[in-house]
Motif scaffolding. Sequence first.
Motif, PDB file in Angstrom:
ATOM      1  N   ALA A 289      -0.341  39.261  30.655  1.00 53.14           N
ATOM      2  CA  ALA A 289      -1.079  37.999  30.540  1.00 53.14           C
ATOM      3  C   ALA A 289      -1.974  37.970  29.305  1.00 53.14           C
ATOM      4  N   ASN A 290      -2.842  38.975  29.158  1.00 51.19           N
ATOM      5  CA  ASN A 290      -3.758  38.983  28.013  1.00 51.19           C
ATOM      6  C   ASN A 290      -3.041  39.087  26.670  1.00 51.19           C
ATOM      7  N   PRO A 291      -2.046  39.976  26.514  1.00 54.43           N
ATOM      8  CA  PRO A 291      -1.289  39.972  25.259  1.00 54.43           C
ATOM      9  C   PRO A 291      -0.630  38.628  24.972  1.00 54.43           C
ATOM     10  N   PHE A 292      -0.192  37.953  26.017  1.00 50.79           N
ATOM     11  CA  PHE A 292       0.427  36.631  25.856  1.00 50.79           C
ATOM     12  C   PHE A 292      -0.572  35.626  25.295  1.00 50.79           C
ATOM     13  N   TYR A 293      -1.797  35.621  25.845  1.00 52.48           N
ATOM     14  CA  TYR A 293      -2.823  34.699  25.350  1.00 52.48           C
ATOM     15  C   TYR A 293      -3.140  34.974  23.877  1.00 52.48           C
ATOM     16  N   VAL A 294      -3.221  36.244  23.553  1.00 57.84           N
ATOM     17  CA  VAL A 294      -3.520  36.617  22.162  1.00 57.84           C
ATOM     18  C   VAL A 294      -2.386  36.175  21.238  1.00 57.84           C
ATOM     19  N   ASP A 295      -1.150  36.432  21.633  1.00 55.22           N
ATOM     20  CA  ASP A 295      -0.003  36.091  20.793  1.00 55.22           C
ATOM     21  C   ASP A 295       0.161  34.585  20.619  1.00 55.22           C
ATOM     22  N   LEU A 296      -0.294  33.823  21.616  1.00 51.26           N
ATOM     23  CA  LEU A 296      -0.221  32.361  21.486  1.00 51.26           C
ATOM     24  C   LEU A 296      -1.244  31.841  20.486  1.00 51.26           C
ATOM     25  N   GLY A 297      -2.328  32.605  20.293  1.00 49.69           N
ATOM     26  CA  GLY A 297      -3.327  32.187  19.324  1.00 49.69           C
ATOM     27  C   GLY A 297      -4.639  31.725  19.917  1.00 49.69           C
ATOM     28  N   PHE A 298      -4.856  31.954  21.209  1.00 45.76           N
ATOM     29  CA  PHE A 298      -6.138  31.588  21.810  1.00 45.76           C
ATOM     30  C   PHE A 298      -7.228  32.533  21.315  1.00 45.76           C
ATOM     31  N   THR A 299      -8.432  32.010  21.174  1.00 44.07           N
ATOM     32  CA  THR A 299      -9.554  32.822  20.716  1.00 44.07           C
ATOM     33  C   THR A 299     -10.121  33.644  21.873  1.00 44.07           C
ATOM     34  N   LYS A 300     -10.915  34.650  21.545  1.00 46.91           N
ATOM     35  CA  LYS A 300     -11.562  35.461  22.572  1.00 46.91           C
ATOM     36  C   LYS A 300     -12.445  34.601  23.463  1.00 46.91           C
ATOM     37  N   GLU A 301     -13.147  33.660  22.871  1.00 46.27           N
ATOM     38  CA  GLU A 301     -14.042  32.801  23.641  1.00 46.27           C
ATOM     39  C   GLU A 301     -13.257  31.945  24.629  1.00 46.27           C
ATOM     40  N   GLU A 302     -12.138  31.391  24.182  1.00 49.57           N
ATOM     41  CA  GLU A 302     -11.316  30.570  25.072  1.00 49.57           C
ATOM     42  C   GLU A 302     -10.758  31.392  26.228  1.00 49.57           C
ATOM     43  N   ILE A 303     -10.301  32.586  25.909  1.00 43.64           N
ATOM     44  CA  ILE A 303      -9.758  33.458  26.963  1.00 43.64           C
ATOM     45  C   ILE A 303     -10.850  33.857  27.948  1.00 43.64           C
ATOM     46  N   ALA A 304     -12.034  34.191  27.420  1.00 45.24           N
ATOM     47  CA  ALA A 304     -13.143  34.601  28.283  1.00 45.24           C
ATOM     48  C   ALA A 304     -13.575  33.463  29.203  1.00 45.24           C
ATOM     49  N   ALA A 353       4.097  28.734  27.398  1.00 43.36           N
ATOM     50  CA  ALA A 353       4.758  29.398  26.271  1.00 43.36           C
ATOM     51  C   ALA A 353       5.463  28.391  25.373  1.00 43.36           C
ATOM     52  N   VAL A 354       6.040  27.349  25.977  1.00 41.78           N
ATOM     53  CA  VAL A 354       6.744  26.318  25.206  1.00 41.78           C
ATOM     54  C   VAL A 354       5.752  25.405  24.495  1.00 41.78           C
ATOM     55  N   THR A 355       4.645  25.070  25.185  1.00 41.54           N
ATOM     56  CA  THR A 355       3.654  24.135  24.630  1.00 41.54           C
ATOM     57  C   THR A 355       2.857  24.759  23.487  1.00 41.54           C
ATOM     58  N   GLY A 356       2.552  26.045  23.618  1.00 40.29           N
ATOM     59  CA  GLY A 356       1.728  26.692  22.610  1.00 40.29           C
ATOM     60  C   GLY A 356       0.275  26.723  23.037  1.00 40.29           C
ATOM     61  N   PRO A 357      -0.645  27.010  22.105  1.00 40.62           N
ATOM     62  CA  PRO A 357      -2.059  27.204  22.438  1.00 40.62           C
ATOM     63  C   PRO A 357      -2.770  25.905  22.791  1.00 40.62           C
ATOM     64  N   ASP A 358      -2.422  25.348  23.940  1.00 37.65           N
ATOM     65  CA  ASP A 358      -3.028  24.110  24.431  1.00 37.65           C
ATOM     66  C   ASP A 358      -4.000  24.462  25.551  1.00 37.65           C
ATOM     67  N   ILE A 359      -5.260  24.057  25.391  1.00 37.54           N
ATOM     68  CA  ILE A 359      -6.293  24.424  26.360  1.00 37.54           C
ATOM     69  C   ILE A 359      -6.000  23.848  27.738  1.00 37.54           C
ATOM     70  N   VAL A 360      -5.492  22.629  27.782  1.00 35.46           N
ATOM     71  CA  VAL A 360      -5.201  21.992  29.070  1.00 35.46           C
ATOM     72  C   VAL A 360      -4.124  22.774  29.813  1.00 35.46           C
ATOM     73  N   MET A 361      -3.073  23.161  29.106  1.00 34.28           N
ATOM     74  CA  MET A 361      -1.997  23.917  29.729  1.00 34.28           C
ATOM     75  C   MET A 361      -2.469  25.315  30.140  1.00 34.28           C
TER      76      MET A 361
END
Length: 468
Positions: A289-304, A353-361
Amino acid sequence: MPSEDTATVTRRRSWAEAFEVYLHPRVIGMLFLGFSAGLPFLLLFSTLSFWLREVGVSLSTIGLFSWVGITFSIKVFWAPVVDRLAVPPFTTLLGKRRGWMLLAQIGIAAGLLGIAHTDPVANLEVIVYFALLVAFASATQDIAIDAYRIEAVERSLQGAMAGTYQVGYRFGLIAAGAGALYTAEFTSWPTAYTVMAALVGVGMVTVLIIREPEVVRDQATLLREAALLRRIEGEGDHRGPLHRAVAWVSGAVVSPFVDFFARNGSFALVILAFVGLYRLSDITLGVMANPFYVDLGFTKEEIANIAKIYGVIATLAGALMGGILVVRIGLLKSLLIGAILVAATNLVFVALAVTGPDIVMLTAAITADNVANGVAGSVFIAYLSSLTNTAYTATQYALFSSLFTLPGKIVAGGSGYVVEAVGYVNFFFYASALGIPAILLVLYLMYHYRRQERSPAAAGEAVHGQSD
């Protein structure tokens, strides 16, 4: 007994009555015992790693500290001691479950104070010894709390007990994670660990307030245990220390396993397979999960903010929901809903994964996944609790709780290779498919128990892994 399953009350409760289970005093008490169980965990791992790295301890040495966690995986080996051995004056004054809990909590507090007042640069080896003390005492506390949770209330309240336990456990993690870091930031690491040792008092006070559960060992269990002892001893007159040692080992170590297979027959293998596979899907996904968030391009703050803070809230909501479902519709149906939710919500990550780094998704995926895991976690704990015989609660539950993570850890170890080979989208389909065996096994469990209830031979017998 009820026709639906053994965790279902004799009449279907309304939703209002289902919600009221969280007002039961012992259900409320599990909130604080859950906090006490969750508190030591991060203090041994991520929080301690932060401190060690900050003072210059090498990464290789910090990595070796993770081996302390093996203690939690092998607790089944000393669970029989917690089940049977008296430890005066604790068990004399408080009873078996509360006595062991308090003794373990004293060990946790002493270990944390030892860590707090030891220089990790000059005396790292001493830190290791104190960490082992905390780990051993914490695992022992888990054994005693699990046994208390199962014995303290009727089967229909086990889902609620599991729900409040998970909520308390999460708050314990927050205190040991964010709470310890904030305290260390504004004061010092020794102060932070001293404060954490003081918070162990929450569990101690709870142990002194709650009442010891009353457990009666049924006649069938006593007869089976006596027969097993006779087979082990053989013929002859045995009255010395060896006889007493053999009797203790037979009753504490061998009998819990014999009892489980005696009550369930060959179907015990199906139950054990189900225990090992139920959480396979979400454990496998969780590693990536966490590697996936990083690879999509989410920031640390968004993930936290979304995965770590909001995600905890979603998990707690799911955990409480799971407890309500067990009361409202029964244990087996709740297990089926939990298994379906876990497998289905993993597919939401395909959309992310298809949508990309979308906060809503991302929020949608975290909501679906964490609520599903919370529901599945509560109902699964309730199910594991229903499998135990109260004559051997601690030993049998320790066996089940150790077993259920093993296949997931093994399969999850190769999840990175799967992602590298087929990509994230196909990996999430794969993780979802890993939930299908659990769904099929729940359906088979429902079929088996329903057929068993309709069989005249089953009349008067305990089913679903329970004693009378």
